[in-house]
Enzyme design. Structure first.
Site, mmCIF file in Angstrom:
data_model
loop_
_atom_site.group_PDB
_atom_site.id
_atom_site.type_symbol
_atom_site.label_atom_id
_atom_site.label_comp_id
_atom_site.label_asym_id
_atom_site.label_seq_id
_atom_site.Cartn_x
_atom_site.Cartn_y
_atom_site.Cartn_z
ATOM 1 N N GLY A 57 0.799 -1.230 0.000
ATOM 2 C CA GLY A 57 0.000 0.000 0.000
ATOM 3 C C GLY A 57 0.825 1.271 0.000
ATOM 4 N N HIS A 89 25.156 9.263 28.362
ATOM 5 C CA HIS A 89 25.845 10.472 27.921
ATOM 6 C C HIS A 89 26.762 10.125 26.762
ATOM 7 C CE1 HIS A 89 28.124 14.182 28.017
ATOM 8 N NE2 HIS A 89 29.229 13.448 27.996
HETATM 9 C C1 LIG Z 1 4.055 10.955 1.278
HETATM 10 C C2 LIG Z 1 3.620 10.218 2.507
HETATM 11 C C3 LIG Z 1 4.521 9.971 3.511
HETATM 12 C C4 LIG Z 1 4.116 9.291 4.657
HETATM 13 N N1 LIG Z 1 5.031 9.081 5.643
HETATM 14 C C5 LIG Z 1 4.652 8.437 6.773
HETATM 15 C C6 LIG Z 1 5.588 8.178 7.804
HETATM 16 O O1 LIG Z 1 6.740 8.558 7.714
HETATM 17 N N2 LIG Z 1 5.172 7.497 8.898
HETATM 18 C C7 LIG Z 1 3.886 7.050 9.024
HETATM 19 O O2 LIG Z 1 3.548 6.436 10.030
HETATM 20 N N3 LIG Z 1 2.970 7.287 8.056
HETATM 21 C C8 LIG Z 1 3.331 7.951 6.937
HETATM 22 N N4 LIG Z 1 2.425 8.150 5.935
HETATM 23 C C9 LIG Z 1 1.056 7.615 6.113
HETATM 24 C C10 LIG Z 1 1.046 6.109 5.835
HETATM 25 O O3 LIG Z 1 1.615 5.845 4.587
HETATM 26 C C11 LIG Z 1 -0.389 5.605 5.879
HETATM 27 O O4 LIG Z 1 -0.969 6.022 7.083
HETATM 28 C C12 LIG Z 1 -0.440 4.094 5.815
HETATM 29 O O5 LIG Z 1 0.164 3.609 4.642
HETATM 30 C C13 LIG Z 1 -1.904 3.656 5.873
HETATM 31 O O6 LIG Z 1 -1.965 2.297 5.709
HETATM 32 P P1 LIG Z 1 -3.341 1.559 5.426
HETATM 33 O O7 LIG Z 1 -3.088 0.190 5.874
HETATM 34 O O8 LIG Z 1 -4.467 2.268 6.026
HETATM 35 O O9 LIG Z 1 -3.598 1.662 3.860
HETATM 36 P P2 LIG Z 1 -2.683 1.769 2.588
HETATM 37 O O10 LIG Z 1 -1.258 1.582 2.924
HETATM 38 O O11 LIG Z 1 -3.041 2.974 1.848
HETATM 39 O O12 LIG Z 1 -3.101 0.481 1.749
HETATM 40 C C14 LIG Z 1 -4.369 0.309 1.211
HETATM 41 C C15 LIG Z 1 -4.294 -0.739 0.112
HETATM 42 O O13 LIG Z 1 -5.617 -1.036 -0.326
HETATM 43 C C16 LIG Z 1 -5.611 -1.188 -1.729
HETATM 44 N N5 LIG Z 1 -6.976 -0.944 -2.207
HETATM 45 C C17 LIG Z 1 -7.680 0.219 -2.150
HETATM 46 N N6 LIG Z 1 -8.916 0.041 -2.631
HETATM 47 C C18 LIG Z 1 -9.002 -1.260 -2.993
HETATM 48 C C19 LIG Z 1 -10.035 -2.037 -3.556
HETATM 49 N N7 LIG Z 1 -11.227 -1.532 -3.800
HETATM 50 N N8 LIG Z 1 -9.773 -3.340 -3.842
HETATM 51 C C20 LIG Z 1 -8.554 -3.880 -3.566
HETATM 52 N N9 LIG Z 1 -7.542 -3.181 -3.023
HETATM 53 C C21 LIG Z 1 -7.780 -1.891 -2.731
HETATM 54 C C22 LIG Z 1 -4.599 -0.151 -2.190
HETATM 55 O O14 LIG Z 1 -4.105 -0.455 -3.485
HETATM 56 C C23 LIG Z 1 -3.536 -0.250 -1.111
HETATM 57 O O15 LIG Z 1 -2.545 -1.189 -1.442
HETATM 58 C C24 LIG Z 1 2.786 8.824 4.775
HETATM 59 C C25 LIG Z 1 1.871 9.040 3.750
HETATM 60 C C26 LIG Z 1 2.276 9.738 2.625
HETATM 61 C C27 LIG Z 1 1.275 9.970 1.542
#
Ligand SMILES: Cc1cc2nc3c(=O)[nH]c(=O)nc-3n(C[C@H](O)[C@H](O)[C@H](O)COP(=O)(O)OP(=O)(O)OC[C@H]3O[C@@H](n4cnc5c(N)ncnc54)[C@H](O)[C@@H]3O)c2cc1C
Length: 465
Positions: A45, A445
């Site tokens: 993701g 330290h």
């Molecule tokens: C630029 C950036 C930097 C970041 N840096 C940090 C950081 O340093 N530290 C931190 O903690 N967080 C960070 N984040 C936030 C973090 O990436 C997200 O909070 C985290 O990835 C959320 O995970 P999730 O499991 O909710 O979903 P996601 O990781 O978004 O995964 C969701 C998955 O569902 C799939 N999907 C969606 N709809 C469907 C569907 N209908 N059918 C099948 N598959 C589907 C997608 O393809 C995706 O693979 C950052 C975000 C961004 C944008």
């Protein structure tokens, strides 16, 4: 539950291979459940492919360029600094790619777990379709994450623009990167690309950067970015864009009047929205709020029995660690009879600028709003020995304590190693011990953490609280 002849039936269906779905799928499968996991694009993701891992990798590259430019401060000669963006991108692809591959391999090699690739849509509370295939599940776990919001900007449809996802394909140094937005994603990209050698302009709608933080943090972030020659425009109330040959003409209205910028590239970093608009939720009894987040209770159950939502799509967290914690809560409750809750979680995160900003618990603003009597302790990083030794003295340490109970309410560290040092405060907060636990502890330290007891030893009343 309606069962059709053509459907494949599972004990559990996990939608999305983000940060919560894969470990949950594996744990359920290992516990003997027949599990399906559906992913429409990249395993791992946002975090793995377009979020944390690639951006933190790129920020590490950018820091090397920055420190190479500062090499003379340390008596080291480097010659001219050349950033080879093809190699920078290749390193990022390698780090993110190996993480993505290991998530996919883990899922595909787990007995009892069937992986489907494609876009899943609900057709009923316990039934989904992927490319015409119908799957039915006793339990369904939604982990579909989110994506960048696209703000309304005059003329946007006529110019190319980037988001955090398309930024991952960049293998050159943009001449002038204009970033719309002033929060965490925007400022990380701003510092990164400035250090790679781009001119960078930030257009922020509000009066300050990172508006969720206290004003001293916003001010310190502004100073940090401005000192690196990033042009930060605040109070932007209108932006209009149009194509100008291979460039983008950006008109900006602030309270100081109108101005124009010629951008080579435009990055939109104005926030995130959940991937729930194309999930077929209208065919179910699963409720969403007005922003599209799936409504969940304290144990992440949705309004439909036997359906849970985890990660960014439930609006209860916006970080990898909160998504992963959602998995831990559900797995503990379902498989081990525990009763863990989201509300037991303490807010914590870092912004990986250099130096990083790390936060846990309440801000000063939260405390004033809650009308709590509190004490505050602060220490500038210029009084931290380790920062002097490293030649990196920007930022400050700030801690907030309940005046009556002596329990820690929050902390904000902006400075080198802040993202690591904050955890000594976090763990004491989870243990619900008073701050004196830290003042009585002996730290190594010379470290940044060594000064944290001292910050707690010098508390004074928080004004206005
Ligand atoms: C630029 C950036 C930097 C970041 N840096 C940090 C950081 O340093 N530290 C931190 O903690 N967080 C960070 N984040 C936030 C973090 O990436 C997200 O909070 C985290 O990835 C959320 O995970 P999730 O499991 O909710 O979903 P996601 O990781 O978004 O995964 C969701 C998955 O569902 C799939 N999907 C969606 N709809 C469907 C569907 N209908 N059918 C099948 N598959 C589907 C997608 O393809 C995706 O693979 C950052 C975000 C961004 C944008």
């Amino acid at each position: 539950m309606e069962v059709t002849a053509t459907a494949t039936h599972f004990d559990a269906i996990v939608l999305g291979a983000g940060q919560a779905g894969p470990p949950l799928a594996v744990e359920l499968a290992n516990a003997g459940h027949k599990v399906a996991l559906v992913e429409r694009k990249d395993f791992g993701g946002t975090c793995v492919n377009t979020g944390c891992i690639p951006t933190k990798t790129l920020l590490a590259n950018a820091r090397v360029a920055h420190m190479a430019r500062r090499a003379g401060d340390y008596g080291v000669s480097t010659g001219s600094i050349v950033v080879d963006m093809k190699k920078v991108k290749a390193r990022k692809d390698e780090v993110a790619g190996s993480s993505r591959d290991s998530v996919e391999k883990m899922l595909r090699t787990t007995p009892n777990c069937t992986v489907y690739t494609g876009h899943a849509r609900f057709v009923a509370d316990h039934a989904i379709e992927i490319d015409g295939q119908r799957l039915e599940g006793e339990r369904i776990f939604i982990n579909v994450g989110g994506r960048a919001t696209i703000p309304r900007i005059d003329g946007l449809e006529s110019v190319p623009y980037l988001t955090n996802s398309s930024m991952m394909d960049i293998d050159f140094v943009p001449e002038h990167l204009v970033i719309v937005g002033g929060s965490y994603v925007a400022i990380e990209f701003a510092q990164m690309y400035r250090r790679f050698g781009s001119r960078v302009t930030i257009l922020q709608r509000g009066p300050r950067l990172v508006t969720r933080e206290d004003e001293d943090v916003s001010k310190a972030m502004l100073d940090l970015l401005v000192d690196e020659q990033i042009d930060v425009r605040l109070d932007v109330d209108n932006i209009a864009v149009r194509s100008a040959g291979s460039d983008i003409h950006v008109e900006v209205a602030t309270r100081d009047g109108k101005s124009a910028i010629t951008a080579s590239h435009l990055l939109l970093a104005t926030g995130r929205m959940p991937n729930t608009d194309d999930l077929g939720l209208e065919n179910t009894s699963i409720q969403r709020d007005e922003h599209g987040y799936v409504v969940v209770d304290d144990s992440l159950k949705t309004s439909a029995t036997g359906v849970w939502a985890l990660g960014d799509c439930n609006g209860r967290g916006a970080f990898t660690h909160t998504s992963y914690n959602d998995y831990e809560i559900i797995a503990a409750n379902l498989l081990r009879g525990e009763s863990r809750r989201v509300s037991d979680r303490i807010v914590t995160y870092a912004v990986f600028t250099d130096p990083p900003l790390a936060r846990v618990g309440m801000t000063e603003a939260d405390i004033r709003k809650a009308n709590r009597r509190a004490l505050v302790g602060t220490r500038p990083m210029t009084r931290v020995g380790r920062a002097h030794e490293r030649g990196e003295t920007r930022g400050f340490l700030k801690v907030l304590v309940d005046a009556e109970t002596k329990l820690i309410l929050g902390a904000c560290f902006l400075g080198i190693e802040a993202d690591e040092a904050i955890h000594c405060v976090t763990d004491v907060m989870y243990a619900q011990k008073p701050y004196t636990t830290i003042t009585h502890a002996v730290h190594i330290h010379p470290t940044v953490s060594e000064l944290i007891p001292t910050v707690f030893e010098n508390l004074k009343p928080l004004e206005g609280a």
